[in-house]
Write a protein that holds these residues in place. Sequence first.
Motif, short mmCIF file in Angstrom:
data_model
loop_
_atom_site.label_atom_id
_atom_site.label_comp_id
_atom_site.label_asym_id
_atom_site.label_seq_id
_atom_site.Cartn_x
_atom_site.Cartn_y
_atom_site.Cartn_z
N LEU A 16 -7.10 5.22 -2.41
CA LEU A 16 -6.13 4.60 -3.31
C LEU A 16 -6.75 3.45 -4.09
N LEU A 17 -7.65 2.72 -3.45
CA LEU A 17 -8.35 1.64 -4.14
C LEU A 17 -9.24 2.20 -5.24
N GLU A 18 -9.89 3.34 -4.97
CA GLU A 18 -10.72 3.97 -6.00
C GLU A 18 -9.88 4.42 -7.18
N TRP A 72 -5.54 6.83 7.67
CA TRP A 72 -5.05 5.71 6.88
C TRP A 72 -6.19 4.89 6.30
N THR A 73 -7.29 4.81 7.02
CA THR A 73 -8.46 4.09 6.51
C THR A 73 -8.99 4.75 5.25
N HIS A 74 -9.16 6.07 5.30
CA HIS A 74 -9.66 6.81 4.13
C HIS A 74 -8.63 6.78 2.99
N LEU A 75 -7.36 6.84 3.36
CA LEU A 75 -6.32 6.81 2.33
C LEU A 75 -6.36 5.51 1.54
N MET A 135 0.83 -1.21 0.00
CA MET A 135 0.00 0.00 0.00
C MET A 135 0.87 1.26 0.00
N LEU A 136 1.97 1.24 0.78
CA LEU A 136 2.87 2.40 0.81
C LEU A 136 3.52 2.61 -0.55
N LYS A 137 3.88 1.48 -1.20
CA LYS A 137 4.48 1.58 -2.53
C LYS A 137 3.50 2.19 -3.52
N LEU A 138 2.26 1.79 -3.44
CA LEU A 138 1.22 2.33 -4.30
C LEU A 138 1.03 3.81 -4.03
#
Length: 370
Positions: free
Chosen positions: A324-326, A317-320, A1-4
Amino acid sequence: MLKLFKNVRCVFKNKNLNLKRINFYSNLTLDQQGFVDSLFDGVINNRRPELAKSITLIETTSSKKKILSEKLLNNVLYRLKNKKENNEKPCLRVGITGPPGAGKSSLIETFGKYLTSTIGARLAVLTVDPSSTSTGGSILGDKVRMPELSRDPNAYIRSSPNKCNLGGVTRTTLETILLCEAANFDVVLVETVGVGQAEHAIVNMVDCMLLLIPPGSGDELQGLKKGVVELADIVAVTKYDKDLMQEARRVKSEYLSATKFIRKKSKHWAPHVILTSSREKTGIDELWNLMCEFKETMLDNNEFYEKRQSQVKLWFWTHLKENLLEILLSKSYVREKIEKLESEVIAGNITPGQANDILISEFNNRISKN
Protein backbone atom coordinates in the motif's frame (compact mmCIF):
# COMPACT_ATOMS: atom_id res chain seq x y z
CA MET A 1 -4.21 2.00 6.93
CA LEU A 2 -7.57 0.18 6.74
CA LYS A 3 -9.15 3.30 5.25
CA LEU A 4 -6.42 3.45 2.64
CA PHE A 5 -6.89 -0.26 1.89
CA LYS A 6 -10.65 0.22 1.31
CA ASN A 7 -9.99 3.07 -1.10
CA VAL A 8 -7.44 1.01 -3.04
CA ARG A 9 -10.07 -1.73 -3.43
CA CYS A 10 -12.39 0.91 -4.84
CA VAL A 11 -9.79 1.68 -7.50
CA PHE A 12 -9.79 -1.98 -8.56
CA LYS A 13 -13.61 -2.10 -8.58
CA ASN A 14 -13.81 1.00 -10.75
CA LYS A 15 -11.66 -0.84 -13.28
CA ASN A 16 -14.13 -3.73 -13.27
CA LEU A 17 -11.61 -6.20 -11.86
CA ASN A 18 -12.90 -9.17 -9.89
CA LEU A 19 -10.16 -9.82 -7.33
CA LYS A 20 -11.46 -13.29 -6.56
CA ARG A 21 -11.34 -14.43 -10.17
CA ILE A 22 -8.00 -13.04 -11.27
CA ASN A 23 -5.62 -15.78 -12.41
CA PHE A 24 -2.16 -14.31 -11.94
CA TYR A 25 -0.54 -17.25 -13.78
CA SER A 26 -2.79 -17.53 -16.85
CA ASN A 27 -0.44 -15.42 -19.00
CA LEU A 28 2.61 -17.65 -18.53
CA THR A 29 4.12 -18.93 -21.73
CA LEU A 30 4.89 -22.62 -22.16
CA ASP A 31 8.58 -21.89 -21.69
CA GLN A 32 7.90 -19.98 -18.48
CA GLN A 33 5.65 -22.73 -17.17
CA GLY A 34 8.29 -25.29 -18.05
CA PHE A 35 10.95 -23.25 -16.25
CA VAL A 36 8.85 -23.06 -13.08
CA ASP A 37 8.02 -26.77 -13.25
CA SER A 38 11.69 -27.69 -13.64
CA LEU A 39 12.62 -25.60 -10.60
CA PHE A 40 9.86 -27.15 -8.52
CA ASP A 41 10.82 -30.66 -9.58
CA GLY A 42 14.42 -29.96 -8.62
CA VAL A 43 13.43 -28.56 -5.22
CA ILE A 44 11.29 -31.53 -4.17
CA ASN A 45 13.96 -33.95 -5.43
CA ASN A 46 16.73 -32.33 -3.37
CA ARG A 47 18.75 -30.88 -6.25
CA ARG A 48 20.81 -27.99 -4.92
CA PRO A 49 21.20 -25.99 -8.16
CA GLU A 50 17.42 -25.77 -8.58
CA LEU A 51 16.96 -24.85 -4.91
CA ALA A 52 19.55 -22.07 -5.23
CA LYS A 53 17.90 -20.78 -8.41
CA SER A 54 14.49 -20.89 -6.74
CA ILE A 55 15.69 -18.82 -3.78
CA THR A 56 17.26 -16.31 -6.16
CA LEU A 57 13.99 -16.14 -8.08
CA ILE A 58 11.86 -15.32 -5.02
CA GLU A 59 14.38 -12.68 -3.93
CA THR A 60 14.01 -10.82 -7.21
CA THR A 61 12.46 -7.38 -7.41
CA SER A 62 11.68 -7.72 -11.12
CA SER A 63 7.95 -7.55 -11.75
CA LYS A 64 8.22 -10.02 -14.65
CA LYS A 65 10.14 -12.61 -12.64
CA LYS A 66 7.88 -12.04 -9.64
CA ILE A 67 5.04 -13.73 -11.54
CA LEU A 68 7.23 -16.81 -11.92
CA SER A 69 8.20 -16.79 -8.25
CA GLU A 70 4.54 -16.55 -7.17
CA LYS A 71 3.69 -19.55 -9.33
CA LEU A 72 6.60 -21.50 -7.84
CA LEU A 73 5.51 -20.62 -4.31
CA ASN A 74 1.96 -21.66 -5.15
CA ASN A 75 3.26 -25.13 -6.04
CA VAL A 76 5.34 -25.21 -2.86
CA LEU A 77 2.38 -24.32 -0.66
CA TYR A 78 0.28 -27.04 -2.29
CA ARG A 79 3.00 -29.60 -1.58
CA LEU A 80 3.39 -28.52 2.05
CA LYS A 81 -0.34 -28.66 2.55
CA ASN A 82 -0.38 -32.24 1.28
CA LYS A 83 2.47 -33.17 3.63
CA LYS A 84 0.51 -31.80 6.57
CA GLU A 85 -2.67 -33.64 5.55
CA ASN A 86 -0.67 -36.86 5.29
CA ASN A 87 0.63 -36.29 8.86
CA GLU A 88 4.24 -36.15 7.71
CA LYS A 89 6.74 -35.00 10.31
CA PRO A 90 7.01 -31.18 10.10
CA CYS A 91 10.32 -29.43 9.67
CA LEU A 92 11.61 -27.57 12.72
CA ARG A 93 12.33 -23.89 12.13
CA VAL A 94 14.85 -22.42 14.56
CA GLY A 95 15.81 -18.77 14.78
CA ILE A 96 19.27 -17.97 16.14
CA THR A 97 20.26 -14.54 17.34
CA GLY A 98 22.76 -12.98 19.72
CA PRO A 99 25.11 -10.03 20.13
CA PRO A 100 28.30 -9.71 18.06
CA GLY A 101 30.96 -12.06 19.41
CA ALA A 102 28.47 -14.54 20.84
CA GLY A 103 29.81 -17.25 18.52
CA LYS A 104 26.71 -17.73 16.34
CA SER A 105 28.57 -19.10 13.31
CA SER A 106 30.78 -21.35 15.43
CA LEU A 107 27.82 -22.83 17.26
CA ILE A 108 25.86 -23.29 14.04
CA GLU A 109 28.72 -25.25 12.49
CA THR A 110 29.24 -27.46 15.57
CA PHE A 111 25.51 -27.97 16.07
CA GLY A 112 24.97 -28.50 12.35
CA LYS A 113 27.65 -31.19 12.12
CA TYR A 114 26.06 -32.90 15.13
CA LEU A 115 22.69 -32.94 13.35
CA THR A 116 24.00 -34.25 10.03
CA SER A 117 26.55 -36.75 11.40
CA THR A 118 25.10 -37.98 14.69
CA ILE A 119 21.36 -37.53 14.19
CA GLY A 120 21.38 -38.10 10.42
CA ALA A 121 19.21 -35.04 9.76
CA ARG A 122 19.17 -32.86 6.65
CA LEU A 123 19.94 -29.27 7.59
CA ALA A 124 19.38 -25.92 5.88
CA VAL A 125 21.12 -22.83 7.25
CA LEU A 126 19.82 -19.43 6.19
CA THR A 127 22.05 -16.54 7.21
CA VAL A 128 21.32 -12.85 6.86
CA ASP A 129 24.13 -10.36 6.32
CA PRO A 130 23.73 -6.62 6.86
CA SER A 131 23.76 -4.44 3.77
CA SER A 132 25.74 -1.23 3.52
CA THR A 133 23.54 1.85 3.87
CA SER A 134 25.80 3.72 1.42
CA THR A 135 26.52 1.13 -1.30
CA GLY A 136 23.84 -1.50 -0.62
CA GLY A 137 26.43 -4.28 -0.80
CA SER A 138 26.89 -7.26 1.55
CA ILE A 139 29.90 -9.49 2.25
CA LEU A 140 27.92 -12.78 2.44
CA GLY A 141 30.88 -14.59 4.00
CA ASP A 142 29.08 -17.07 6.26
CA LYS A 143 30.34 -20.11 4.36
CA VAL A 144 33.88 -19.01 5.14
CA ARG A 145 33.05 -19.12 8.85
CA MET A 146 31.50 -22.59 8.49
CA PRO A 147 34.08 -24.50 6.41
CA GLU A 148 33.13 -28.03 7.59
CA LEU A 149 29.38 -27.55 7.34
CA SER A 150 29.63 -25.93 3.91
CA ARG A 151 31.20 -29.15 2.56
CA ASP A 152 28.64 -31.42 4.23
CA PRO A 153 26.38 -33.10 1.62
CA ASN A 154 23.49 -33.14 4.13
CA ALA A 155 23.71 -29.41 4.82
CA TYR A 156 22.79 -26.42 2.70
CA ILE A 157 23.95 -22.89 3.53
CA ARG A 158 22.43 -19.82 1.93
CA SER A 159 23.48 -16.24 2.69
CA SER A 160 21.21 -13.34 1.80
CA PRO A 161 21.57 -9.57 2.20
CA ASN A 162 19.01 -7.88 4.43
CA LYS A 163 18.86 -4.89 2.04
CA CYS A 164 18.65 -2.58 5.06
CA ASN A 165 15.40 -4.18 6.28
CA LEU A 166 14.85 -3.99 10.03
CA GLY A 167 14.03 -7.09 12.04
CA GLY A 168 17.21 -9.07 11.45
CA VAL A 169 15.87 -10.93 8.40
CA THR A 170 15.13 -10.28 4.73
CA ARG A 171 11.74 -9.61 3.20
CA THR A 172 11.72 -13.08 1.61
CA THR A 173 13.16 -15.16 4.47
CA LEU A 174 9.79 -16.82 5.16
CA GLU A 175 9.41 -17.85 1.51
CA THR A 176 12.96 -19.24 1.57
CA ILE A 177 12.05 -21.33 4.62
CA LEU A 178 9.04 -22.72 2.74
CA LEU A 179 11.29 -23.73 -0.16
CA CYS A 180 13.62 -25.54 2.23
CA GLU A 181 10.69 -27.37 3.80
CA ALA A 182 9.49 -28.44 0.36
CA ALA A 183 13.04 -29.71 -0.27
CA ASN A 184 12.57 -32.12 2.69
CA PHE A 185 15.03 -30.56 5.12
CA ASP A 186 14.45 -31.73 8.68
CA VAL A 187 15.76 -28.58 10.37
CA VAL A 188 16.05 -25.01 9.13
CA LEU A 189 18.32 -22.68 11.10
CA VAL A 190 17.89 -18.95 10.50
CA GLU A 191 20.71 -16.72 11.74
CA THR A 192 19.80 -13.06 12.05
CA VAL A 193 21.94 -9.98 11.42
CA GLY A 194 22.43 -9.36 15.13
CA VAL A 195 20.59 -8.68 18.35
CA GLY A 196 18.66 -5.61 19.43
CA GLN A 197 15.22 -4.15 19.92
CA ALA A 198 14.48 -4.46 16.18
CA GLU A 199 15.42 -8.14 15.96
CA HIS A 200 11.84 -9.30 16.48
CA ALA A 201 10.76 -10.15 12.94
CA ILE A 202 12.53 -13.50 13.12
CA VAL A 203 10.28 -14.62 15.98
CA ASN A 204 7.29 -14.38 13.68
CA MET A 205 8.60 -16.93 11.18
CA VAL A 206 10.24 -19.67 13.28
CA ASP A 207 8.97 -22.34 15.68
CA CYS A 208 11.76 -22.09 18.26
CA MET A 209 13.86 -19.05 19.15
CA LEU A 210 17.44 -19.60 20.37
CA LEU A 211 19.29 -16.71 21.99
CA LEU A 212 23.08 -16.96 22.33
CA ILE A 213 24.71 -15.04 25.18
CA PRO A 214 28.51 -14.85 25.61
CA PRO A 215 30.14 -14.69 29.04
CA GLY A 216 30.52 -11.17 30.39
CA SER A 217 27.29 -9.92 28.80
CA GLY A 218 26.15 -7.95 31.85
CA ASP A 219 23.91 -8.51 34.81
CA GLU A 220 20.35 -9.88 34.75
CA LEU A 221 18.84 -6.39 34.57
CA GLN A 222 20.81 -5.70 31.40
CA GLY A 223 19.50 -8.99 30.04
CA LEU A 224 15.92 -7.93 30.70
CA LYS A 225 16.52 -4.63 28.90
CA LYS A 226 17.34 -6.51 25.71
CA GLY A 227 13.82 -6.97 24.41
CA VAL A 228 14.73 -10.12 22.51
CA VAL A 229 15.33 -12.06 25.74
CA GLU A 230 11.62 -12.25 26.45
CA LEU A 231 11.08 -13.81 23.01
CA ALA A 232 13.60 -16.64 23.46
CA ASP A 233 12.50 -20.23 24.03
CA ILE A 234 16.05 -21.38 24.78
CA VAL A 235 18.97 -19.29 26.04
CA ALA A 236 22.43 -20.76 25.47
CA VAL A 237 25.43 -19.27 27.23
CA THR A 238 28.31 -19.84 24.82
CA LYS A 239 32.09 -20.29 25.19
CA TYR A 240 31.80 -22.53 28.24
CA ASP A 241 35.45 -23.60 28.08
CA LYS A 242 38.92 -22.80 29.44
CA ASP A 243 39.15 -19.57 31.43
CA LEU A 244 35.54 -18.56 30.76
CA MET A 245 33.82 -21.47 32.51
CA GLN A 246 33.30 -19.69 35.82
CA GLU A 247 32.04 -16.53 34.11
CA ALA A 248 29.70 -18.61 31.93
CA ARG A 249 28.19 -20.30 34.98
CA ARG A 250 27.62 -16.89 36.56
CA VAL A 251 25.87 -15.60 33.44
CA LYS A 252 23.70 -18.72 33.33
CA SER A 253 22.66 -18.20 36.93
CA GLU A 254 21.78 -14.58 36.30
CA TYR A 255 19.73 -15.33 33.20
CA LEU A 256 17.90 -18.12 35.01
CA SER A 257 16.94 -15.53 37.60
CA ALA A 258 16.06 -12.95 34.94
CA THR A 259 13.70 -15.29 33.05
CA LYS A 260 11.53 -15.57 36.16
CA PHE A 261 10.44 -11.97 35.64
CA ILE A 262 9.55 -12.46 31.96
CA ARG A 263 6.02 -13.28 30.86
CA LYS A 264 5.93 -16.69 29.22
CA LYS A 265 5.06 -16.90 25.54
CA SER A 266 3.39 -20.27 26.13
CA LYS A 267 1.73 -21.63 29.23
CA HIS A 268 3.22 -25.03 28.37
CA TRP A 269 6.86 -23.95 28.00
CA ALA A 270 9.26 -21.94 30.14
CA PRO A 271 12.58 -20.65 28.72
CA HIS A 272 15.54 -22.94 29.42
CA VAL A 273 19.09 -21.68 30.01
CA ILE A 274 22.01 -24.00 29.20
CA LEU A 275 25.81 -23.89 28.86
CA THR A 276 27.45 -24.63 25.50
CA SER A 277 30.89 -24.71 23.96
CA SER A 278 31.52 -24.99 20.24
CA ARG A 279 35.19 -25.77 20.85
CA GLU A 280 34.59 -28.59 23.36
CA LYS A 281 31.17 -29.56 21.91
CA THR A 282 29.69 -29.16 25.37
CA GLY A 283 25.91 -28.94 25.64
CA ILE A 284 25.28 -29.65 21.95
CA ASP A 285 23.29 -32.82 22.59
CA GLU A 286 21.40 -31.10 25.41
CA LEU A 287 20.51 -28.26 23.03
CA TRP A 288 19.08 -30.68 20.45
CA ASN A 289 17.13 -32.58 23.11
CA LEU A 290 15.61 -29.33 24.32
CA MET A 291 14.56 -28.41 20.78
CA CYS A 292 12.93 -31.82 20.33
CA GLU A 293 11.18 -31.48 23.68
CA PHE A 294 9.96 -28.02 22.69
CA LYS A 295 8.63 -29.27 19.37
CA GLU A 296 6.79 -32.22 20.94
CA THR A 297 5.33 -29.99 23.65
CA MET A 298 3.99 -27.54 21.08
CA LEU A 299 2.56 -30.35 18.92
CA ASP A 300 0.93 -32.12 21.86
CA ASN A 301 -0.78 -28.92 22.99
CA ASN A 302 -1.89 -27.83 19.49
CA GLU A 303 0.32 -24.74 19.60
CA PHE A 304 2.71 -25.71 16.83
CA TYR A 305 0.43 -25.08 13.84
CA GLU A 306 -1.61 -22.42 15.62
CA LYS A 307 1.58 -20.38 15.96
CA ARG A 308 2.40 -20.82 12.28
CA GLN A 309 -1.10 -19.70 11.31
CA SER A 310 -0.81 -16.53 13.38
CA GLN A 311 2.63 -15.90 11.88
CA VAL A 312 1.47 -16.01 8.26
CA LYS A 313 -1.46 -13.74 9.16
CA LEU A 314 0.96 -11.22 10.61
CA TRP A 315 3.20 -11.39 7.53
CA PHE A 316 0.16 -10.91 5.30
CA TRP A 317 -0.47 -7.57 6.98
CA THR A 318 3.22 -6.69 6.85
CA HIS A 319 3.36 -7.20 3.08
CA LEU A 320 0.03 -5.45 2.64
CA LYS A 321 1.27 -2.32 4.40
CA GLU A 322 4.45 -2.32 2.30
CA ASN A 323 2.50 -2.70 -0.95
CA LEU A 324 0.00 0.00 0.00
CA LEU A 325 2.91 2.34 0.70
CA GLU A 326 4.33 1.56 -2.75
CA ILE A 327 0.95 2.36 -4.31
CA LEU A 328 0.80 5.62 -2.39
CA LEU A 329 4.29 6.69 -3.43
CA SER A 330 3.68 5.76 -7.07
CA LYS A 331 1.37 8.76 -7.44
CA SER A 332 3.16 11.88 -8.68
CA TYR A 333 0.85 14.26 -6.80
CA VAL A 334 1.57 12.33 -3.59
CA ARG A 335 5.32 12.67 -4.05
CA GLU A 336 4.94 16.40 -4.70
CA LYS A 337 2.77 16.80 -1.62
CA ILE A 338 5.29 14.87 0.48
CA GLU A 339 8.07 17.29 -0.46
CA LYS A 340 5.95 20.26 0.64
CA LEU A 341 4.89 18.56 3.86
CA GLU A 342 8.48 17.59 4.67
CA SER A 343 9.48 21.25 4.41
CA GLU A 344 6.63 22.25 6.72
CA VAL A 345 7.62 19.59 9.26
CA ILE A 346 11.29 20.60 9.17
CA ALA A 347 10.32 24.26 9.61
CA GLY A 348 8.32 23.32 12.69
CA ASN A 349 5.00 24.56 11.27
CA ILE A 350 3.22 21.20 11.65
CA THR A 351 3.91 17.92 13.43
CA PRO A 352 4.77 14.69 11.57
CA GLY A 353 1.40 13.27 12.61
CA GLN A 354 -0.47 16.26 11.17
CA ALA A 355 1.48 16.00 7.93
CA ASN A 356 0.54 12.34 7.65
CA ASP A 357 -3.16 13.13 8.19
CA ILE A 358 -3.06 15.85 5.51
CA LEU A 359 -1.40 13.49 3.02
CA ILE A 360 -3.84 10.63 3.58
CA SER A 361 -6.79 13.02 3.45
CA GLU A 362 -5.73 14.35 0.05
CA PHE A 363 -5.14 10.82 -1.26
CA ASN A 364 -8.61 9.75 -0.11
CA ASN A 365 -10.22 12.82 -1.72
CA ARG A 366 -8.49 12.10 -5.05
CA ILE A 367 -9.73 8.49 -5.04
CA SER A 368 -13.28 9.52 -4.08
CA LYS A 369 -13.44 11.90 -7.04
CA ASN A 370 -12.39 9.10 -9.39
